[in-house]
Design a protein around this motif. Structure first.
Motif, mmCIF file in Angstrom:
data_model
loop_
_atom_site.group_PDB
_atom_site.id
_atom_site.type_symbol
_atom_site.label_atom_id
_atom_site.label_comp_id
_atom_site.label_asym_id
_atom_site.label_seq_id
_atom_site.Cartn_x
_atom_site.Cartn_y
_atom_site.Cartn_z
ATOM 1 N N ASN A 1 45.437 34.039 50.234
ATOM 2 C CA ASN A 1 46.121 35.421 49.477
ATOM 3 C C ASN A 1 45.051 35.989 48.341
ATOM 4 O OD1 ASN A 1 48.160 35.065 51.249
ATOM 5 N ND2 ASN A 1 48.926 33.364 49.425
ATOM 6 N N GLY A 2 43.799 36.106 48.635
ATOM 7 C CA GLY A 2 42.887 36.577 47.706
ATOM 8 C C GLY A 2 42.374 35.650 46.614
ATOM 9 N N ILE A 3 42.706 34.442 46.658
ATOM 10 C CA ILE A 3 42.353 33.566 45.499
ATOM 11 C C ILE A 3 41.140 32.469 46.109
ATOM 12 C CG2 ILE A 3 42.947 31.752 43.889
ATOM 13 C CD1 ILE A 3 45.946 32.879 44.067
ATOM 14 N N LYS A 4 40.150 32.693 45.237
ATOM 15 C CA LYS A 4 39.009 31.745 45.646
ATOM 16 C C LYS A 4 38.748 31.138 44.561
ATOM 17 C CE LYS A 4 36.781 35.840 48.049
ATOM 18 N NZ LYS A 4 35.640 36.577 47.962
ATOM 19 N N ALA A 5 38.578 29.576 44.769
ATOM 20 C CA ALA A 5 38.406 28.718 43.826
ATOM 21 C C ALA A 5 37.532 27.703 44.201
ATOM 22 C CB ALA A 5 39.617 28.108 43.239
ATOM 23 N N ASN A 6 36.411 27.270 43.308
ATOM 24 C CA ASN A 6 35.417 26.414 44.002
ATOM 25 C C ASN A 6 34.846 25.496 42.634
ATOM 26 O OD1 ASN A 6 34.208 29.428 45.189
ATOM 27 N ND2 ASN A 6 33.957 27.932 46.456
ATOM 28 N N ASN B 1 40.374 48.565 45.899
ATOM 29 C CA ASN B 1 40.384 47.239 45.924
ATOM 30 C C ASN B 1 39.384 46.791 44.567
ATOM 31 O OD1 ASN B 1 41.475 47.244 48.671
ATOM 32 N ND2 ASN B 1 39.522 47.960 49.158
ATOM 33 N N TYR B 2 40.159 45.758 44.046
ATOM 34 C CA TYR B 2 39.402 45.214 42.898
ATOM 35 C C TYR B 2 39.013 43.598 43.038
ATOM 36 C CZ TYR B 2 44.034 43.615 41.633
ATOM 37 O OH TYR B 2 45.205 42.730 41.667
ATOM 38 N N VAL B 3 38.247 43.094 42.293
ATOM 39 C CA VAL B 3 37.812 41.684 42.240
ATOM 40 C C VAL B 3 37.449 41.380 40.769
ATOM 41 C CG1 VAL B 3 36.062 39.929 43.109
ATOM 42 C CG2 VAL B 3 36.751 41.896 44.719
ATOM 43 N N VAL B 4 38.174 40.452 40.306
ATOM 44 C CA VAL B 4 37.900 39.841 39.156
ATOM 45 C C VAL B 4 37.565 38.421 39.173
ATOM 46 C CG1 VAL B 4 39.066 41.607 37.732
ATOM 47 C CG2 VAL B 4 40.167 39.345 38.473
ATOM 48 N N GLY B 5 36.480 38.003 38.651
ATOM 49 C CA GLY B 5 35.959 36.242 38.553
ATOM 50 C C GLY B 5 35.292 35.858 37.375
ATOM 51 N N ALA B 6 35.369 34.497 37.372
ATOM 52 C CA ALA B 6 34.601 33.622 36.171
ATOM 53 C C ALA B 6 34.273 32.427 36.580
ATOM 54 C CB ALA B 6 35.834 33.667 35.197
ATOM 55 N N LEU C 1 29.275 22.832 38.640
ATOM 56 C CA LEU C 1 30.068 24.214 38.243
ATOM 57 C C LEU C 1 31.498 24.435 38.659
ATOM 58 C CD1 LEU C 1 30.600 26.281 40.782
ATOM 59 C CD2 LEU C 1 28.051 26.198 41.332
ATOM 60 N N LEU C 2 32.131 25.340 37.844
ATOM 61 C CA LEU C 2 33.360 25.656 38.289
ATOM 62 C C LEU C 2 33.568 27.261 38.435
ATOM 63 C CD1 LEU C 2 35.492 23.333 35.938
ATOM 64 C CD2 LEU C 2 34.935 23.069 38.358
ATOM 65 N N SER C 3 34.435 27.805 39.384
ATOM 66 C CA SER C 3 34.299 29.148 39.565
ATOM 67 C C SER C 3 35.595 29.671 40.380
ATOM 68 C CB SER C 3 33.172 29.893 40.291
ATOM 69 O OG SER C 3 33.125 29.335 41.749
ATOM 70 N N THR C 4 36.049 30.885 39.888
ATOM 71 C CA THR C 4 37.162 31.485 40.677
ATOM 72 C C THR C 4 37.138 33.049 40.635
ATOM 73 O OG1 THR C 4 39.626 31.566 40.538
ATOM 74 C CG2 THR C 4 38.363 31.694 38.327
ATOM 75 N N GLN C 5 37.776 33.616 41.844
ATOM 76 C CA GLN C 5 37.636 34.983 41.828
ATOM 77 C C GLN C 5 38.933 35.368 42.357
ATOM 78 O OE1 GLN C 5 34.499 36.415 44.372
ATOM 79 N NE2 GLN C 5 33.185 37.060 42.611
ATOM 80 N N TYR C 6 39.568 36.527 42.085
ATOM 81 C CA TYR C 6 40.876 36.983 42.622
ATOM 82 C C TYR C 6 40.432 38.509 43.319
ATOM 83 C CZ TYR C 6 45.387 38.810 43.554
ATOM 84 O OH TYR C 6 46.528 39.381 44.067
ATOM 85 N N THR C 7 40.956 38.828 44.593
ATOM 86 C CA THR C 7 40.853 40.051 45.181
ATOM 87 C C THR C 7 42.115 40.561 45.416
ATOM 88 O OG1 THR C 7 38.655 39.326 46.179
ATOM 89 C CG2 THR C 7 39.665 41.341 47.172
ATOM 90 N N GLY C 8 42.373 41.659 45.075
ATOM 91 C CA GLY C 8 43.665 42.519 45.088
ATOM 92 C C GLY C 8 43.427 43.963 45.359
#
Length: 286
Positions: free
Chosen positions: A174-179, A217-222, A202-209
């Protein structure tokens, strides 16, 4: 250009990835494993899918620019910049293997093993997946300063390399990426602080909506990477030790970790115009 050929007269155990709309060289550098997993079910359930890339750059110069090899101010050349072969095999519904082999430098006949990893997962059945092997790290986006021939300061300083040995766990739904990953940095001197141990993470996450009925469309991540030192090739080279490997005289750079925080965002309008921004900061003073 990208390899493409009709699948006629090709064995059932060998297929051309582009005929299945899979172009490995177009995958994200930082989300390569996830892009590969998404392509898994587009490819045959058995056998090897082949892809790759060839880049040849013709050059012509005239005037004050002097060719270093001939000393001439005028001339021409044909540079074989990139030659890469990608191989992906679906072993079963849950397991795939991927290998990328390419020339180590422009016009070089030396061959380098860039990516080589085993991928565990099936997004049609579970949002969880894992990667073990040599691949790019899922850290950051680095789309804001990318160029057709070269990258900007942010990418060249902070993007991890493409052949980092790692164990990575991922989630995508559902657009949520986590690593989350543990990895081995590329310290080439066994007397150094890392000793080639897999002691970084490392830890990372992104959300696409999307907004406006999908027209925006937008993507935000950290992301957080706990040590940038000794990352391979040119990436992170601003924090490498001296060429001599003299850790004792590296002015404090190697006696402590250099964790990095990454924030990234991208907005695309109607798949035509995109704006991207990325912020990276080393959290320790060098």
């Amino acid at each position: 250009c990208v390899f493409a050929q009709s699948s006629n007269n090709i064995s059932e155990y060998l297929s051309w990835a582009p005929t299945h709309n899979v172009y490995f060289e177009g995958f994200s550098k930082t989300q390569f494993a996830l892009d590969t997993l998404e392509a898994k079910n587009q490819l045959p359930s058995k056998g090897v899918a082949v892809g790759g890339e060839v880049e040849v750059d013709p050059q012509v110069w005239h005037g004050d620019i002097t060719d270093y090899s001939t000393g001439s101010g005028n001339g021409s050349n044909m540079v074989f910049s990139t030659a890469a072969i990608d191989l992906m095999a679906n072993i079963n519904d849950w397991t795939s293997a991927f290998v990328n082999i390419q020339n180590s430098a422009a016009n070089s006949s030396d061959i380098a093993l860039n990516r080589a990893f085993i991928l565990f997962g099936n997004l049609q059945k579970s949002p969880f997946y894992a990667v073990i092997g040599q691949n790019g790290l899922p850290f950051g986006s680095f789309a804001a300063d990318a160029g057709p021939w070269s990258n900007g300061i942010d990418t060249n300083s902070f993007r991890a390399g493409e052949d980092v040995r790692q164990l990575m766990f991922g989630y995508y739904k559902n657009g949520i990426k986590a690593n989350a990953a543990v990895f081995q940095n590329q310290n080439s001197d066994t007397s150094g602080p890392s000793n080639r141990n897999i002691n970084d993470f490392l830890l990372s996450t992104q959300y696409t909506g999307n907004l406006a009925k999908g027209y925006t469309n937008y993507v935000v991540g950290a992301g957080y990477l706990n040590d940038l030192r000794h990352m391979n090739k040119t990436w992170g080279d601003g924090y490498n030790v001296p060429a001599s490997g003299d850790f004792a005289n590296a002015k404090g750079i190697t006696d402590k970790r250099l964790p990095v925080l990454d924030l990234n965002a991208k907005v695309t309008f109607n798949n035509l115009v995109a704006f991207a921004a990325e912020f990276d900061k080393v959290l320790n003073h060098v």
